[in-house]
Design a protein around this motif. Structure first.
Motif, mmCIF file in Angstrom:
data_model
loop_
_atom_site.group_PDB
_atom_site.id
_atom_site.type_symbol
_atom_site.label_atom_id
_atom_site.label_comp_id
_atom_site.label_asym_id
_atom_site.label_seq_id
_atom_site.Cartn_x
_atom_site.Cartn_y
_atom_site.Cartn_z
ATOM 1 N N CYS A 2 0.852 -1.194 0.000
ATOM 2 C CA CYS A 2 0.000 0.000 0.000
ATOM 3 C C CYS A 2 0.889 1.246 0.000
ATOM 4 O O CYS A 2 1.803 1.349 0.798
ATOM 5 C CB CYS A 2 -0.902 0.000 1.237
ATOM 6 N N PRO A 3 0.611 2.222 -0.890
ATOM 7 C CA PRO A 3 1.496 3.380 -1.037
ATOM 8 C C PRO A 3 1.411 4.327 0.154
ATOM 9 O O PRO A 3 0.462 4.320 0.905
ATOM 10 C CB PRO A 3 0.936 4.064 -2.298
ATOM 11 N N ARG A 4 2.474 5.203 0.287
ATOM 12 C CA ARG A 4 2.470 6.261 1.328
ATOM 13 C C ARG A 4 1.339 7.230 0.969
ATOM 14 O O ARG A 4 1.097 7.483 -0.202
ATOM 15 C CB ARG A 4 3.819 6.988 1.281
ATOM 16 N N SER A 5 0.600 7.738 1.953
ATOM 17 C CA SER A 5 -0.545 8.606 1.640
ATOM 18 C C SER A 5 -0.347 10.023 2.139
ATOM 19 O O SER A 5 0.456 10.294 3.012
ATOM 20 C CB SER A 5 -1.804 8.006 2.299
ATOM 21 N N GLU A 11 -7.146 9.429 3.639
ATOM 22 C CA GLU A 11 -5.847 9.487 2.967
ATOM 23 C C GLU A 11 -6.058 9.488 1.462
ATOM 24 O O GLU A 11 -6.879 8.731 0.946
ATOM 25 C CB GLU A 11 -5.003 8.273 3.368
ATOM 26 N N GLU A 13 -4.255 9.110 -2.310
ATOM 27 C CA GLU A 13 -3.086 8.755 -3.107
ATOM 28 C C GLU A 13 -3.426 8.984 -4.561
ATOM 29 O O GLU A 13 -4.441 8.491 -5.062
ATOM 30 C CB GLU A 13 -2.711 7.297 -2.881
ATOM 31 N N THR A 24 -2.144 -0.698 -8.307
ATOM 32 C CA THR A 24 -1.980 -0.306 -6.909
ATOM 33 C C THR A 24 -3.197 -0.698 -6.076
ATOM 34 O O THR A 24 -3.072 -1.197 -4.963
ATOM 35 C CB THR A 24 -1.771 1.229 -6.831
ATOM 36 N N CYS A 28 -3.411 -3.267 -3.008
ATOM 37 C CA CYS A 28 -3.945 -2.783 -1.730
ATOM 38 C C CYS A 28 -5.025 -3.733 -1.207
ATOM 39 O O CYS A 28 -5.024 -4.112 -0.041
ATOM 40 C CB CYS A 28 -4.536 -1.394 -1.970
ATOM 41 N N ARG A 248 -9.440 5.659 2.692
ATOM 42 C CA ARG A 248 -8.428 5.982 1.680
ATOM 43 C C ARG A 248 -9.081 6.230 0.347
ATOM 44 O O ARG A 248 -10.088 5.568 0.008
ATOM 45 C CB ARG A 248 -7.463 4.806 1.535
ATOM 46 N N LEU A 250 -7.988 6.212 -3.598
ATOM 47 C CA LEU A 250 -6.991 5.931 -4.636
ATOM 48 C C LEU A 250 -7.569 6.491 -5.924
ATOM 49 O O LEU A 250 -8.640 6.043 -6.376
ATOM 50 C CB LEU A 250 -6.737 4.429 -4.770
#
Ligand code: 6PG
Length: 261
Positions: A2-5, A11, A13, A24, A28, A248, A250
């Motif tokens: 999971c990417p940095r947010s 969050e 992204e 991605t 996730c 989150r 995305l």
């Protein structure tokens, strides 16, 4: 991974393009499912409908991801469904079946679809019973967190409609006020087409809520959803505020093109 947010309401992204968003998001989802199974030996995911998640489900079905998930311990539900038969082109179940279910070793009993071919009210009541049976809740208890005999999805996937709806919770609809039922029959404004949807308290009781938004066509509504102030019944996506779970977004660069503008 999971990417940095970046902090917004939840969050956010921003991925450079659709393909990176799909990859991605699939990573996730796979991460969160593995984590839930490691933690509690089972996971419950509510899939979203519409067009955006199709390519993500396809990538989740890719062997390199699908082989890392314990499907016998995974339970798939839906955030909403159109009241059509499962083989109808508009069926959210049908889309997920073609893109994911037909390609993974998930037991039939772990697929908890909404019976879109039934009358909406009856389908909603039946889906609620199925949810309550699965989460072990009393037939009529209000939506309460799992620890109080309620409900807690490990992950709820959501999309964002042009009018700000999410699942089948439409702007300024009575469904947004629902606090007792876990699933409801709703109608699409304008067409009056029937839908069955999870209610807001169920979505907000989830451990993880993941919005997937793609394309320039969503830039305006995404800006309003992320930069608008306060809960707003005219933009139901803004009412998705998990009680204690992680929220989150995305999105791809096209969808994010008006953020901060
Ligand atoms: C549905 C969905 C709905 C969807 C949004 C976005 O059944 O239509 O659950 O909430 O997520 O309408 O749809 P697109 O991804 O097709 O833009």
């Amino acid at each position: 991974m999971c990417p940095r947010s970046v902090e917004v309401d939840g969050e956010l992204e921003i991925l450079p393009d659709k393909a990176t968003l799909w990859r991605t998001a699939a990573d996730c989802v796979a991460d969160l499912m593995r984590e839930a199974i490691r933690r509690s030996a089972s996971c419950a995911v509510a899939l979203s409908g519409g067009s955006t998640p199709q390519e993500i489900y396809r990538r989740l079905a890719h062997p390199e991801r699908a082989s890392t998930i314990e499907w016998p311990q995974s339970h798939l539900f839906w955030g909403d469904e159109r009241c059509v038969s499962p083989d109808d082109a508009d069926s959210n179940f049908g889309m997920a079946k073609r893109a994911l279910l037909d390609h993974i070793p998930i037991p039939a009993g772990n697929v908890h679809r909404i019976l879109g071919e039934w009358p909406a009210e009856t389908a909603a009541r039946r889906y609620e019973r199925e949810l309550r049976d699965f989460f072990g809740a009393e037939p009529t208890s209000p939506v309460t967190p799992l620890q109080k005999g309620g409900i807690r999805f490990d992950l709820v996937l959501l999309g964002l409609g042009q009018d700000g709806h999410t699942a089948s919770l439409f702007p300024n609809s009575a469904a947004l006020e629902e606090r007792q039922h876990w699933a409801l029959a709703t109608q699409v404004p304008g067409s009056g087409a029937w839908r069955v949807t999870l209610t807001l308290p169920v979505i907000n009781s989830a451990a993880n809520v993941l919005f997937l938004v793609s394309g320039r066509g969503k830039a305006g509504i995404l800006r309003d959803a992320l930069e608008g102030k306060g809960p707003d019944a005219s933009l139901p996506a803004r009412l998705v505020q998990p009680d204690s779970g992680r929220l989150r977004w995305l999105v791809d660069t096209d969808a994010a093109s008006l953020l901060g503008a």
